[in-house]
Design an enzyme around this catalytic site. Structure first.
Site, PDB file in Angstrom:
ATOM      1  N   HIS A  38      -7.648   2.297   2.154  1.00  0.00           N
ATOM      2  CA  HIS A  38      -6.999   1.041   1.432  1.00  0.00           C
ATOM      3  C   HIS A  38      -7.780  -0.008   1.176  1.00  0.00           C
ATOM      4  CE1 HIS A  38      -6.502  -0.057   5.692  1.00  0.00           C
ATOM      5  NE2 HIS A  38      -5.425   0.672   5.845  1.00  0.00           N
ATOM      6  N   LEU A  72       1.027  -1.249   0.064  1.00  0.00           N
ATOM      7  CA  LEU A  72      -0.015  -0.014   0.141  1.00  0.00           C
ATOM      8  C   LEU A  72       1.040   1.150   0.126  1.00  0.00           C
ATOM      9  CD1 LEU A  72      -2.476  -1.349   2.617  1.00  0.00           C
ATOM     10  CD2 LEU A  72      -2.707  -1.213   0.384  1.00  0.00           C
ATOM     11  N   ASN A  73       0.946   1.915  -1.023  1.00  0.00           N
ATOM     12  CA  ASN A  73       1.977   3.200  -1.399  1.00  0.00           C
ATOM     13  C   ASN A  73       1.175   4.458  -1.624  1.00  0.00           C
ATOM     14  OD1 ASN A  73       4.522   4.126  -1.845  1.00  0.00           O
ATOM     15  ND2 ASN A  73       4.255   4.127  -3.927  1.00  0.00           N
ATOM     16  N   GLY A  74       0.060   4.697  -0.752  1.00  0.00           N
ATOM     17  CA  GLY A  74      -0.890   5.786  -1.307  1.00  0.00           C
ATOM     18  C   GLY A  74      -0.398   6.974  -0.364  1.00  0.00           C
ATOM     19  N   GLY A  75       0.528   6.995   0.724  1.00  0.00           N
ATOM     20  CA  GLY A  75       0.718   7.905   1.660  1.00  0.00           C
ATOM     21  C   GLY A  75       1.768   8.795   1.398  1.00  0.00           C
ATOM     22  N   ASN A 134       1.200  -2.431   4.710  1.00  0.00           N
ATOM     23  CA  ASN A 134       1.486  -1.216   4.273  1.00  0.00           C
ATOM     24  C   ASN A 134       3.161  -1.064   4.119  1.00  0.00           C
ATOM     25  OD1 ASN A 134      -1.185  -0.678   5.470  1.00  0.00           O
ATOM     26  ND2 ASN A 134      -0.256  -0.072   7.486  1.00  0.00           N
ATOM     27  N   ILE A 135       3.426  -0.229   3.241  1.00  0.00           N
ATOM     28  CA  ILE A 135       5.023  -0.175   2.708  1.00  0.00           C
ATOM     29  C   ILE A 135       5.816   0.463   4.007  1.00  0.00           C
ATOM     30  CG2 ILE A 135       4.954   2.144   1.690  1.00  0.00           C
ATOM     31  CD1 ILE A 135       6.481   0.761  -0.643  1.00  0.00           C
ATOM     32  N   LYS A 176       5.953   5.389  11.851  1.00  0.00           N
ATOM     33  CA  LYS A 176       4.841   6.555  11.325  1.00  0.00           C
ATOM     34  C   LYS A 176       5.470   7.948  11.825  1.00  0.00           C
ATOM     35  CE  LYS A 176       1.569   3.712  10.493  1.00  0.00           C
ATOM     36  NZ  LYS A 176       1.091   3.487   9.090  1.00  0.00           N
ATOM     37  N   LYS A 202       5.794   8.721   0.924  1.00  0.00           N
ATOM     38  CA  LYS A 202       6.383   8.339   2.095  1.00  0.00           C
ATOM     39  C   LYS A 202       7.467   7.362   1.902  1.00  0.00           C
ATOM     40  CE  LYS A 202       5.484   6.989   6.809  1.00  0.00           C
ATOM     41  NZ  LYS A 202       4.626   6.652   7.983  1.00  0.00           N
TER      42      LYS A 202
END
Length: 508
Positions: free
Chosen positions: A223, A113-116, A251-252, A396, A127
């Site tokens: 997600h 998951l690379n949307g952030g 999550n990446i 984070k 990120k």
């Protein structure tokens, strides 16, 4: 909750209210439909098809949002999951590995998951492009891990990145550097939905643009969007045709989410002959994880319950470490064939997360989101696996970054493992103050990363800098009051110390 919805709920308590409410909701849906049609007319021929898909998806979510009333779970129906529905990792591992590991690996696709964006750490851009260890980024480490697998077992495990419109362009530019790696990399984009005004419940966006004044009008809808977007991208069918059977989604920024061969073997060769369509890795809660979503038994199925779904009167009970002992790591193993079947039946059911935001200009908006793990209840024969804490290592904040950059961890083929030199397997509690929030400031304040092998707890507040080769042991608290500054000298050893006041070290 918006004034509009409050007015609705008042109206509901009066005679004939439900009929009145129905009319109001229909009017609202019609208004939104018109607004979305207006937005679609501003799309170019190149943008039209995917914009239409996005807006159709948004309309379905919006319709469900208007129908929902009150908390989405009935607290009285929540039960602890049956013993056999959450397996200990040790039991999975005890089964060992098959003789031919490559045959099971070749059935796997890794999805990150690379949307952030890196905004919470003061960085522009994705990120995943922040340097976390020896100048390696999250993406570098992920590629190294999968390349190591492919070389070690002579396999062809692909990497798929789910980007958002915020991260897609920058990510694609950087992917060229992996052209010579032994990993096939694919990307697809999650949807782009319009934010809605909290009062009017109408879209804020006036056209398809998401640049300039319209930057804040759009958002990626969480997600949970992976199922529809992955299906719509065509990649799902491509992988099924290639004989792939499972995706491993994580999550990446979770550096503990590596491909686990024991879990994969359990999926491919189940002991009872009945395959799981969905496995969620969970791990034991600590006091720091009280807000994490937990797996429960609900109406005969495993169900992920998030804190936002819990009625206010039961929030403390939900946070209880003794009643709900585990939480979701968001490391998920999902059957590709099951995703295709459920997506085509429109049968993937995920609770709506209503996320309130305030835009830069002060406008209050809400964005409607879903979470990937919430779909667990839609799949057959779902399972939780209680994994070691080492499989949950999210970065984070810069406090997390300090841990993974330190000698607490050793790096091997893109994977971080706890150093054997640390006597206890627990991770120290690190709290860095606001002067360290941005990565740039954080890096400036450490001439080198301290030795933290024997550290239990570190709190730093105020204007503090660390010289080279500092060693931190036990509990260390460093507080520089407002206007003061503390320079920890090179080579200092701080063990069970509180440092406060003012300490300046100047070059002679």
């Amino acid at each position: 909750m918006s004034r509009f919805v409050q007015d609705l709920s008042k109206a509901m308590s009066q005679d004939g209210a439900s009929q009145f409410q129905e009319v109001i909701l229909q009017e609202l849906e019609l208004s939104v439909k018109k607004e979305l049609e207006k937005i679609l007319t501003t799309a170019t021929s190149h943008e039209y098809e995917h914009t239409k898909k996005d807006l159709d998806g948004f309309r379905k979510l919006y319709h469900r949002f208007l129908q929902e009333k009150g908390p989405s779970v009935d607290w009285g129906k929540i039960q602890r999951p049956p013993e056999d529905s959450i397996q200990p990792y040790e039991k999975i591992k005890a089964r060992g590995l098959p003789d031919n590991i490559s045959s099971v690996l070749n059935k796997l696709v890794v999805v990150k998951l690379n949307g952030g964006l890196g905004t919470s750490m003061g960085c522009k851009g994705p990120k995943s492009l922040i340097g976390v260890r020896n100048e390696n980024t999250f993406l570098d480490l992920t590629v190294q891990q999968i390349e190591h697998l492919n070389k070690s077992y002579n396999t062809d495990v692909p990497l798929v990145l789910m980007n958002s419109f915020n991260t897609d362009e920058d990510t694609k530019k950087i992917l060229q550097k992996y052209n010579h790696c032994r990993v096939k990399i694919y990307t697809f984009n999650q949807s782009r939905y319009p934010r809605i005004n909290k009062e009017s419940l109408l879209p804020v966006a006036k056209d398809v643009s998401s640049s300039g004044e319209s930057t804040e009008a759009w958002y990626p809808p969480g997600h949970g969007d992976i199922y529809a977007s992955f299906y719509n991208s065509g990649l799902l069918d491509t992988f099924l045709e290639e004989g792939k059977e499972y995706i491993f989604v994580s999550n990446i920024d979770n550096l503990g989410a590596t491909v686990d061969l024991y879990i994969l073997n359990h999926l491919m060769n189940p002991p009872n002959g009945k395959r799981c369509e969905f496995v969620m890795e969970v791990t034991n809660k600590t006091r720091a994880d009280v807000k994490g979503g937990t797996l429960t038994q609900y109406e005969g199925k495993l169900r992920l319950v998030e804190i936002a779904q819990v009625p206010k009167a039961h929030v403390d009970e939900f946070k209880s470490v003794s009643k709900f002992k585990i939480f979701n790591t968001n490391n998920l193993w999902i059957s590709l064939a099951a995703v295709k079947r459920l997506q085509e039946q429109n049968a993937i059911d995920m609770e709506i997360i209503v996320n309130p935001k305030t835009l830069d200009g002060g406008l209050n908006v809400i964005q409607l989101e879903t979470a990937v793990g919430a779909a667990i209840k839609s799949f057959e024969n779902s399972l939780g696996i209680n994994v070691p804490r080492s499989r949950f290592l999210p970065v984070k904040t810069t406090s997390d970054l300090l841990l993974v950059m330190s000698n607490l961890y050793s790096l091997n083929a893109g994977s971080l493992t706890m150093s054997e030199k640390r006597e206890f397997p627990t991770v120290p509690l690190v709290k860095l103050g606001s002067s360290f929030t941005k990565v740039q400031d954080y890096l400036r304040r450490f001439e080198s990363i301290p030795d933290m092998l024997e550290l239990d707890h570190l709190t730093v507040s105020g204007d503090v800098t660390f010289g080279k080769n500092v060693s931190l042991k036990g509990t260390v608290i460093i507080i520089a009051n407002h206007g003061d500054r503390i320079d920890i000298p090179p080579g200092a050893v701080l063990e069970n110390k509180i440092v406060s006041g003012n300490l300046r070290i100047l070059d002679h």
